[in-house]
Scaffold this active site. Sequence first.
Site, PDB file in Angstrom:
ATOM      1  N   ARG A   1      11.228  -7.476  -7.741  1.00 55.10           N
ATOM      2  CA  ARG A   1      10.494  -8.709  -7.485  1.00 55.10           C
ATOM      3  C   ARG A   1       9.583  -8.961  -8.676  1.00 55.10           C
ATOM      4  O   ARG A   1       9.430  -8.105  -9.550  1.00 55.10           O
ATOM      5  CB  ARG A   1       9.623  -8.567  -6.215  1.00 55.10           C
ATOM      6  CG  ARG A   1       8.634  -7.421  -6.314  1.00 55.10           C
ATOM      7  CD  ARG A   1       7.893  -7.140  -5.034  1.00 55.10           C
ATOM      8  NE  ARG A   1       6.885  -8.127  -4.753  1.00 55.10           N
ATOM      9  CZ  ARG A   1       5.803  -7.890  -4.015  1.00 55.10           C
ATOM     10  NH1 ARG A   1       5.609  -6.685  -3.492  1.00 55.10           N
ATOM     11  NH2 ARG A   1       4.929  -8.825  -3.781  1.00 55.10           N
TER      12      ARG A   1
ATOM     13  N   GLU B   1       3.011  -6.425   6.814  1.00 52.18           N
ATOM     14  CA  GLU B   1       4.093  -5.946   5.948  1.00 52.18           C
ATOM     15  C   GLU B   1       4.259  -4.472   6.267  1.00 52.18           C
ATOM     16  O   GLU B   1       3.429  -3.650   5.896  1.00 52.18           O
ATOM     17  CB  GLU B   1       3.733  -6.178   4.481  1.00 52.18           C
ATOM     18  CG  GLU B   1       4.947  -6.178   3.545  1.00 52.18           C
ATOM     19  CD  GLU B   1       5.342  -4.790   3.097  1.00 52.18           C
ATOM     20  OE1 GLU B   1       6.283  -4.226   3.705  1.00 52.18           O
ATOM     21  OE2 GLU B   1       4.717  -4.275   2.170  1.00 52.18           O
TER      22      GLU B   1
ATOM     23  N   LYS C   1     -10.555  -2.705   3.810  1.00 49.87           N
ATOM     24  CA  LYS C   1     -10.625  -1.260   3.997  1.00 49.87           C
ATOM     25  C   LYS C   1      -9.341  -0.631   3.457  1.00 49.87           C
ATOM     26  O   LYS C   1      -8.251  -0.838   3.990  1.00 49.87           O
ATOM     27  CB  LYS C   1     -10.773  -0.886   5.478  1.00 49.87           C
ATOM     28  CG  LYS C   1     -11.073   0.619   5.663  1.00 49.87           C
ATOM     29  CD  LYS C   1     -10.614   1.141   7.002  1.00 49.87           C
ATOM     30  CE  LYS C   1      -9.140   1.448   7.039  1.00 49.87           C
ATOM     31  NZ  LYS C   1      -8.752   2.629   6.207  1.00 49.87           N
TER      32      LYS C   1
ATOM     33  N   ARG D   1       1.547  -3.855 -13.300  1.00 50.07           N
ATOM     34  CA  ARG D   1       1.867  -4.800 -12.225  1.00 50.07           C
ATOM     35  C   ARG D   1       0.606  -5.494 -11.722  1.00 50.07           C
ATOM     36  O   ARG D   1       0.618  -6.701 -11.425  1.00 50.07           O
ATOM     37  CB  ARG D   1       2.541  -4.065 -11.061  1.00 50.07           C
ATOM     38  CG  ARG D   1       3.943  -3.576 -11.335  1.00 50.07           C
ATOM     39  CD  ARG D   1       4.559  -2.994 -10.065  1.00 50.07           C
ATOM     40  NE  ARG D   1       4.697  -4.007  -9.022  1.00 50.07           N
ATOM     41  CZ  ARG D   1       5.048  -3.737  -7.768  1.00 50.07           C
ATOM     42  NH1 ARG D   1       5.266  -2.478  -7.399  1.00 50.07           N
ATOM     43  NH2 ARG D   1       5.168  -4.694  -6.889  1.00 50.07           N
TER      44      ARG D   1
END
Length: 472
Positions: A434, A245, A172, A99
């Site tokens: 997706r 998110e 980070k 991915r």
Amino acid sequence: MNLPSYIAGEAVHSDQKLEVFYPWDNSLTGTVSKISRADLEQAITTALEGQKNPLSRYDRHAILRKAAQLMAENREEMAKVICRETGLCMRETRYETGRTSDVLEFAAAAALEDDGQVFSCDISPQGKNRKIVTFRQPLQLVSAITPFNHPLNQVAHKVAPAIAAGAPMILKPSEKTPLTAIRFAEIMYEAGLPGWMLSVFVGDLEEIVQPMITDDRVELVSFTGSVEIGKLIASQAGYKKTCLELGGNSPLIILNDADLDKAVTLAAEGSFRNSGQRCTAVKRILVQEGIVEEFTKRFVEKAKEYVSGDPEDPETRVGTVIDENAAIVLEERVKQAEKDGAKVLLGGGRRGALMEPTVIANVPRDTPMVAEESFGPLAPIITIKDLDDAIEYYNSGNFGLSSGIVTNDLQAALKAAKHLRTGTTNINEVPGYRIEKSPFGGIKDSGLGIKEGVNEAMKFMTTTKTFSFPWE
């Protein structure tokens, strides 16, 4: 594995180390050097200075293409690092490296695209003989904070679009999975990325993380993680862009007319892949009452195929969750669901950080297992009367990230897509399906409605500039 942090491409070694442990046996996987406040300042000032000599579109494209090639060459090594940090089985960690290659390839292609527009001003009686032209300018600095699940792909989804857009980034990673992010940064530098474009590091909350969020020179904070931390970041970020998110509690809705073989497979893959540690994983299987008995019977048999155990054993399909504490929470939620009237049909056991793939039937809608996000390989089955019941039940909750529906009724599928309050509704597919290029994000407690995915992230990491000139 003892790695430095990287400030503007330069390795930083320090006496303060962050230790990372293998969830399977709690052995030490490696360490990463922590940075100081002075190091963070160096990362910021170098990034701002570097923008005086920006990379061309072609340069950004070439770097990302080279990085995709290097990722392919280092795939097995990266998969092993992910496994040793997260306890995910090698089947999953190899999939994640694939991915990530897609992310880099799509970002490389997007770096060459130009979505600028031209407006003629003589289209109105009030207009003039002029042209207005738009183009995108990169933000001067992006701060990114990434989670432990998908520790490579989540990092790539922030770094690659930033490079494609020309926006420097300070990043980070999760303190549970920093080794993967550091190795990814090394691949980017090897691909030719100038140091000022990317700093990747770990450090203390007050000294490093909070300044990343509050510093006025940062124009965007991009965060993937928990709802609690996301809302805290939103309150602290001040007058700057935020891309949050957050969590999910995704349903897979299975109607009476569904292809049961497909439904069973999707439910198992959605519930157990990545040890159930995906914000888009199936967290509630909502089955219409006419088929719930037959579905449950078939699903239990399918779930037995998901063998759990040693993450490095090639036969293992479900490794550990991120640590023992996370597994204990899952175990407690299973026990509470049983007290509330649910019945465990498969699994339910825990050994250290290993939580068995677990199928639970007759799950009450208000038990914590389904009322909250349960981040692990649990598959709770809830009976629904019909699609309206499923939509009303899901929409009454706090999350709105993704959903799936299994049906052969086109009108029912379209109704679900229209009325489920989620960022994504997939038809005859798992909620999390997706491609790395397509828009992705949620609403309500799942996020601010801002989409990730390579193209959408690039838009958010830039501003649209307009200028005009005479056109006689």
